[in-house]
Design a protein around this motif. Structure first.
Motif, short mmCIF file in Angstrom:
data_model
loop_
_atom_site.label_atom_id
_atom_site.label_comp_id
_atom_site.label_asym_id
_atom_site.label_seq_id
_atom_site.Cartn_x
_atom_site.Cartn_y
_atom_site.Cartn_z
N ALA A 22 -0.64 16.03 1.07
CA ALA A 22 -1.38 15.42 2.17
C ALA A 22 -0.77 14.06 2.48
CB ALA A 22 -2.85 15.27 1.79
N VAL A 23 -0.60 13.76 3.76
CA VAL A 23 -0.01 12.48 4.18
C VAL A 23 -0.91 11.85 5.23
CG1 VAL A 23 2.01 11.30 5.11
CG2 VAL A 23 2.31 13.42 3.78
N VAL A 24 -1.33 10.61 4.98
CA VAL A 24 -2.10 9.83 5.95
C VAL A 24 -1.17 8.76 6.52
CG1 VAL A 24 -4.10 8.34 6.32
CG2 VAL A 24 -4.25 10.26 4.71
N HIS A 25 -1.03 8.73 7.84
CA HIS A 25 -0.12 7.81 8.50
C HIS A 25 -0.84 6.50 8.87
CE1 HIS A 25 2.96 11.01 9.49
NE2 HIS A 25 1.91 11.74 9.17
N GLY A 26 -0.06 5.40 8.89
CA GLY A 26 -0.61 4.13 9.35
C GLY A 26 -1.83 3.69 8.56
N ALA A 39 -7.97 11.03 -1.66
CA ALA A 39 -7.11 11.84 -2.52
C ALA A 39 -7.93 12.74 -3.43
CB ALA A 39 -6.20 10.94 -3.34
N ASN A 40 -9.06 12.22 -3.90
CA ASN A 40 -9.94 13.04 -4.72
C ASN A 40 -10.52 14.18 -3.90
OD1 ASN A 40 -13.07 13.41 -5.59
ND2 ASN A 40 -11.77 13.12 -7.39
N TRP A 41 -10.82 13.91 -2.63
CA TRP A 41 -11.42 14.92 -1.76
C TRP A 41 -10.41 16.03 -1.41
CZ3 TRP A 41 -10.30 16.17 3.44
CH2 TRP A 41 -11.21 17.04 4.04
N THR A 42 -9.16 15.65 -1.14
CA THR A 42 -8.16 16.69 -0.81
C THR A 42 -7.96 17.63 -1.98
OG1 THR A 42 -6.19 15.48 -1.57
CG2 THR A 42 -6.93 15.09 0.71
N ASN A 43 -8.08 17.09 -3.21
CA ASN A 43 -7.92 17.86 -4.44
C ASN A 43 -6.53 18.48 -4.56
OD1 ASN A 43 -9.11 18.55 -6.92
ND2 ASN A 43 -9.49 20.65 -6.23
N PHE A 65 -1.37 8.95 -4.63
CA PHE A 65 -2.56 9.14 -5.45
C PHE A 65 -2.70 10.60 -5.86
CE2 PHE A 65 -3.46 5.19 -3.38
CZ PHE A 65 -4.38 4.50 -4.18
N THR A 66 -3.09 10.83 -7.09
CA THR A 66 -3.59 12.14 -7.53
C THR A 66 -5.10 12.14 -7.28
OG1 THR A 66 -4.20 11.55 -9.80
CG2 THR A 66 -1.85 12.02 -9.38
N PRO A 67 -5.80 13.22 -7.60
CA PRO A 67 -7.26 13.18 -7.46
C PRO A 67 -7.94 12.15 -8.36
CG PRO A 67 -6.50 15.45 -7.45
CD PRO A 67 -5.32 14.60 -7.81
N THR A 68 -7.22 11.64 -9.38
CA THR A 68 -7.86 10.71 -10.33
C THR A 68 -7.14 9.39 -10.50
OG1 THR A 68 -6.65 11.75 -12.17
CG2 THR A 68 -8.86 12.61 -11.66
N ASP A 69 -5.84 9.29 -10.13
CA ASP A 69 -5.05 8.10 -10.44
C ASP A 69 -4.06 7.81 -9.32
OD1 ASP A 69 -5.88 7.61 -13.34
OD2 ASP A 69 -5.14 9.67 -13.45
N GLU A 70 -3.52 6.57 -9.35
CA GLU A 70 -2.39 6.22 -8.49
C GLU A 70 -1.12 6.30 -9.31
OE1 GLU A 70 -0.81 2.89 -5.27
OE2 GLU A 70 -2.57 2.44 -6.50
N LEU A 71 -0.05 6.85 -8.72
CA LEU A 71 1.23 6.98 -9.38
C LEU A 71 2.22 5.96 -8.83
CD1 LEU A 71 1.70 10.88 -9.34
CD2 LEU A 71 0.74 9.47 -11.17
N PRO A 72 3.06 5.38 -9.70
CA PRO A 72 4.07 4.44 -9.21
C PRO A 72 5.21 5.14 -8.47
CG PRO A 72 4.31 4.79 -11.57
CD PRO A 72 3.05 5.48 -11.17
#
Length: 271
Positions: A22-26, A39-43, A65-72
């Motif tokens: 999933a990609v959210v722009h702007g 991100a949690n909602w998209t699962n 983001f994963t459903p639970t964390d942010e990744l570097p």
């Protein structure tokens, strides 16, 4: 507010046969909490948010983001976010596209009709006997079935286990509870269209369809130790009914991780 949205299938030329992103722009106005909640909602395994860069060398910035964390950093969001950015009219400043993420600047290029990123550096460390035993127990195999195991990536952390064949990799029935915090990648040589079969297991999420960061670490390890040629193709997702294809290549000190991307959904989301 409304935001442009894309859902991209990564590491495949055939829609719905790769790893969705999933990609959210702007997304500059979104708070950390809003990104995490979406991100949690998209699962999905990862959701990417495209933002204006804060580094003048970068073409765009991404948060993953994963459903639970942010990744570097992560591989399939890097290719998918770049694909979405280009499809939305993004124009790189130079011959290569430069993505800014928490781990730093990632170079992305277009070659042979597909995108590829230069993998960030990683320290390769062979696992100790105790960790090997844990990996074997997690994969429900005898430790002797694992030819060698190696730490191949630190951010995100992956432990790779090399098997003698593709068939052994596809036969694995992992015990996710036994893994604890370990992310385990399994790899074995294949014959035919692809050179290796790969599977990636993530506690709490299950089996990942196609994994860029794992394959980047595997390539650095397999090519560096002479177990793979300087250019090869890996399959991943077979056990899930997917047909992921990852194109790995070493050029000088760089490991390039490439794959096709296709856009499956476009529209707007409200947050």
């Amino acid at each position: 507010m409304q935001y442009k949205f894309s859902q991209v299938d990564v590491f495949t030329a055939v829609p719905y046969k790769g790893n969705p992103l999933a990609v959210v722009h702007g997304a500059d106005a979104l708070s950390d909490a809003q990104m995490a909640a979406f991100a949690n909602w998209t699962n999905l395994s990862e959701t990417a948010f495209l933002l204006q860069p804060t580094d003048g060398k970068a073409d765009y910035r991404v948060r993953i983001f994963t459903p639970t964390d942010e990744l570097p950093f992560a591989g399939h969001p890097t290719l998918g976010a770049c694909h979405a950015w280009l499809a939305a009219g993004g124009r790189p400043k130079g011959a290569e596209i430069v993505q800014q993420c928490e781990i730093g600047l990632i170079r992305v290029r277009r070659k042979e009709g597909r995108l590829a990123f230069a993998a960030p550096p990683a320290t390769l460390v062979e696992v100790d006997a105790a960790t090997l035993a844990r990996v074997a127990a997690s994969l429900r195999v005898d430790p002797a079935a694992i030819l060698v195991a190696q730490h191949v990536s630190q951010k995100p952390a992956w432990i790779a286990a090399l098997f003698a064949s593709r068939e052994e990799v596809l036969a694995l029935q992992p015990d996710f509870a036994a893994m604890g915090e370990m992310k385990i990648g399994a790899v074995g040589p294949a014959q035919g269209e692809t050179d290796f079969e790969v599977r990636g297991f993530v506690p709490g999420l299950g089996e990942d369809p196609v994994t860029g960061s794992l394959n980047a670490g595997l390539a650095r390890w397999l090519i560096g130790t002479g177990r793979a040629p300087a250019r090869y193709t890996a399959a991943q997702g077979t056990a899930l009914g997917r047909a992921g294809r990852i194109y790995l290549e070493q050029e000088g000190a760089d490991i390039w991780v490439g794959g096709d991307c296709v856009t499956c959904i476009t529209g707007d989301v409200v947050m």
